[in-house]
Enzyme design. Structure first.
Site, mmCIF file in Angstrom:
data_model
loop_
_atom_site.group_PDB
_atom_site.id
_atom_site.type_symbol
_atom_site.label_atom_id
_atom_site.label_comp_id
_atom_site.label_asym_id
_atom_site.label_seq_id
_atom_site.Cartn_x
_atom_site.Cartn_y
_atom_site.Cartn_z
ATOM 1 N N ALA A 229 87.104 -24.641 -1.872
ATOM 2 C CA ALA A 229 86.347 -25.903 -1.857
ATOM 3 C C ALA A 229 84.881 -25.522 -2.008
ATOM 4 C CB ALA A 229 86.622 -26.649 -0.552
ATOM 5 N N LYS B 283 78.513 -21.121 -0.658
ATOM 6 C CA LYS B 283 79.324 -19.965 -0.225
ATOM 7 C C LYS B 283 79.680 -19.088 -1.421
ATOM 8 C CE LYS B 283 80.182 -21.895 4.039
ATOM 9 N NZ LYS B 283 79.601 -23.186 3.688
ATOM 10 N N ASP C 153 93.563 -28.744 -7.883
ATOM 11 C CA ASP C 153 93.998 -29.175 -6.565
ATOM 12 C C ASP C 153 94.485 -27.921 -5.816
ATOM 13 O OD1 ASP C 153 95.077 -31.934 -5.202
ATOM 14 O OD2 ASP C 153 96.298 -30.184 -4.668
ATOM 15 N N ASP D 268 86.247 -23.730 2.937
ATOM 16 C CA ASP D 268 85.146 -24.440 3.592
ATOM 17 C C ASP D 268 85.544 -25.917 3.481
ATOM 18 O OD1 ASP D 268 82.654 -24.796 4.794
ATOM 19 O OD2 ASP D 268 81.604 -24.945 2.880
ATOM 20 N N CYS E 79 81.877 -28.104 8.932
ATOM 21 C CA CYS E 79 80.609 -28.477 9.560
ATOM 22 C C CYS E 79 80.885 -29.646 10.503
ATOM 23 C CB CYS E 79 79.541 -28.789 8.516
ATOM 24 S SG CYS E 79 80.013 -30.070 7.369
HETATM 25 N N1 SAM Z 1 81.637 -24.585 0.130
HETATM 26 C C1 SAM Z 1 80.621 -25.502 -0.374
HETATM 27 C C2 SAM Z 1 79.271 -24.823 -0.261
HETATM 28 O O1 SAM Z 1 79.111 -23.895 0.550
HETATM 29 O O2 SAM Z 1 78.368 -25.197 -1.039
HETATM 30 C C3 SAM Z 1 80.669 -26.833 0.349
HETATM 31 C C4 SAM Z 1 82.029 -27.446 0.329
HETATM 32 S S1 SAM Z 1 82.158 -29.018 1.060
HETATM 33 C C5 SAM Z 1 82.058 -28.680 2.738
HETATM 34 C C6 SAM Z 1 83.853 -29.389 0.854
HETATM 35 C C7 SAM Z 1 84.360 -29.496 -0.573
HETATM 36 O O3 SAM Z 1 85.746 -29.847 -0.494
HETATM 37 C C8 SAM Z 1 83.702 -30.554 -1.432
HETATM 38 O O4 SAM Z 1 83.046 -29.947 -2.513
HETATM 39 C C9 SAM Z 1 84.849 -31.433 -1.914
HETATM 40 O O5 SAM Z 1 84.751 -31.755 -3.277
HETATM 41 C C10 SAM Z 1 86.085 -30.593 -1.640
HETATM 42 N N2 SAM Z 1 87.282 -31.388 -1.352
HETATM 43 C C11 SAM Z 1 87.374 -32.696 -1.089
HETATM 44 N N3 SAM Z 1 88.656 -33.065 -0.916
HETATM 45 C C12 SAM Z 1 89.403 -31.960 -1.074
HETATM 46 C C13 SAM Z 1 90.788 -31.689 -1.036
HETATM 47 N N4 SAM Z 1 91.677 -32.629 -0.784
HETATM 48 N N5 SAM Z 1 91.173 -30.422 -1.282
HETATM 49 C C14 SAM Z 1 90.267 -29.445 -1.518
HETATM 50 N N6 SAM Z 1 88.953 -29.641 -1.560
HETATM 51 C C15 SAM Z 1 88.526 -30.887 -1.340
#
Ligand code: SAM
Length: 458
Positions: free
Chosen positions: A121, A127, A172, A189, A242
């Site tokens: 993610a 990250k 996905d 994350d 977070c």
């Molecule tokens: N790791 C990133 C960083 O350090 O810049 C921040 C990630 S953010 C906390 C969570 C991410 O999870 C988002 O970019 C979002 O698009 C993605 N996300 C949302 N729903 C999701 C799902 N069902 N499965 C996987 N990822 C998902």
């Protein structure tokens, strides 16, 4: 800032929770700014304990972030938009607690070995750019986001970082299950209820509810269960959120230890850092740590296989000898293979060609390696990504811009440069490439990408 009573009461009894101090730090309005330097471009941006990138405040005090070798707190928040080195990818603006990922990776994996890492993610790329700085050159990072528009932002940040051992994908989590036992490290994350960022984004308080925390918990379990088969035996899953809620943190870790038979990895660090061990993970409380609310844990997989066997279904199309002759005039071609798709040439690290080929036929790849450019009528039209990489041949001319010219270039305005020779050239600021120009007889074409240009005025 008023924190909801249901939220506060849901935190009672958690390891390290101190209600008074927690509410006080939220009421204080304090904002913390931190950056992480790009070791590929390590620049003079930090000079004698000062950040030098802001023209209005040319010497902002800095302090190192103890858990991250390249991380710094900045005394005040500068205007990053008006720092050309920000656009050159010399550093990434990132929340300090998140940089603890460095300890998780250093202490659980041998980063000198060629590793395969998945950042599941990953958007916008905090990250991923950090992981890229920690792994070896012959390691592979797959940087994924399920949301396409966020995948594009991720791609832009990876391009700015100037690396070529990264593949950006838009899949996905369940799509990774077929890559059984493939990754040495998976970073999740996870999307979460976001309470750790309340201090920075008070608007998020409105969206918080116990019900949403529960939904996040279920989604987090689903994401991990989907991707778990892709982790090899003895590989490590680094999980973070977070959020402060135990449902999204300790409960997920205990579920992984129980249901997935994962082994919790314990990390060691200076207690002065203020990080609180809790339920196999580590909590960052903003009244104890100089950073936002955060949770991280590492779990080692104890079943599965150490080896993965996957057949490459189709080989990529390599550039022809003729194309390579053209590319040689522009790029350092050592340690790279050149792939041509339609007219676009990509540079892939030679060590990773098999892995890139395998992933290309299994995932929705939106970027790989470095785009060198397009070959049109036996000539290369260089790409912006190539300018920001370290692969441009030393023989290519580079024009050093002053501050005003650099901002003008980044706004995609017309440039007027004295004594320029004709043809394609890099333009740079303080030794770091910003992009391409093409100097013609009567004008200079500015090739800075339109979608990245600075729109604001200083
Ligand atoms: N790791 C990133 C960083 O350090 O810049 C921040 C990630 S953010 C906390 C969570 C991410 O999870 C988002 O970019 C979002 O698009 C993605 N996300 C949302 N729903 C999701 C799902 N069902 N499965 C996987 N990822 C998902």
């Amino acid at each position: 800032m008023k924190l909801p009573a249901t939220f506060i009461s849901s935190l009672e009894g958690l390891e390290g929770f101190d209600q008074d101090a927690f509410e006080k730090v939220h009421a204080s309005g304090d904002q913390i700014t931190s950056i992480r330097i790009n070791p590929l471009k390590s620049s003079s941006i930090i000079n004698e304990d000062c950040f030098t990138g802001d023209p209005v405040h040319p010497s902002i005090g800095v302090k190192p972030i103890p858990w991250c070798g390249w991380g710094y707190y900045l005394e005040i928040r500068p205007s990053f938009t008006f720092d050309p080195l920000f656009h050159a990818g010399c550093y990434y603006v990132q929340e300090a607690s998140s940089m603890f990922l460095e300890q998780a990776l250093l202490q659980t994996s041998d980063l000198t070995k060629p590793l395969k890492v998945l950042d599941l993610a990953a958007a916008p790329g905090g990250k991923s750019t950090h992981i890229q700085s920690l792994i070896s050159k012959d390691s592979l990072l797959v940087s994924n986001d399920v949301i396409r528009s966020r995948g594009n932002i991720l791609k832009e940040n990876i391009i700015k970082w100037g690396c070529s051992n990264v593949m950006v994908t838009n899949n996905d989590p369940r799509d990774f299950a077929k890559l059984e036992n493939y990754f040495d490290v998976i970073v999740v994350d996870a999307p979460c209820s976001g309470s750790g960022l309340f201090r920075r984004e008070p608007a998020a308080i409105e969206e918080w509810s116990l019900n949403n925390v529960q939904l996040c918990n279920q989604r987090q379990q689903r994401i991990i269960a989907n991707v778990w088969p892709a982790l090899k035996k003895d590989g490590v899953l680094v999980y973070s959120t977070c959020s402060y809620s135990s449902e999204e943190n300790e409960e997920i870790i205990s579920w992984m230890a129980g249901q997935l038979s994962g082994e919790i990895c314990h990390l060691t660090f200076d207690t002065d850092w203020g990080i609180v061990p809790s339920g196999g993970g580590y909590r960052f409380w903003p009244d104890k740590v100089k950073g936002e609310g955060f949770f991280m844990a590492c779990i080692r997989k104890k079943d599965g296989d150490k080896e993965s066997i996957h057949k490459i279904k189709s080989k990529p199309l390599f550039a022809t000898r003729n194309d390579e002759m053209i590319i040689k005039n522009w790029a350092d071609t050592s340690a790279s293979d050149f792939i041509k798709y339609k007219n676009t040439v990509y540079s892939w690290p030679s060590d990773l060609v098999n892995d890139f080929s395998l992933l290309l036929s299994n995932l929705g790849v939106i970027y790989s390696g470095t785009i060198i450019g397009e070959i049109v009528r036996e000539k290369l039209v260089p790409d912006h990504a190539f300018a920001l990489s370290s692969q441009v041949s030393k023989l290519i001319e580079s024009k050093a811009l002053n501050y005003g010219q650099a901002i003008n270039y980044l706004k995609k305005n017309d440039l007027h440069l004295e004594n320029s020779s004709k043809g394609w050239q890099l333009v740079s600021f303080n030794g770091h490439a910003l992009g391409w120009i093409n100097v013609l007889n009567n004008r200079i074409n500015n090739y800075y990408p339109k979608h990245s240009r600075i729109l604001k005025d200083l």
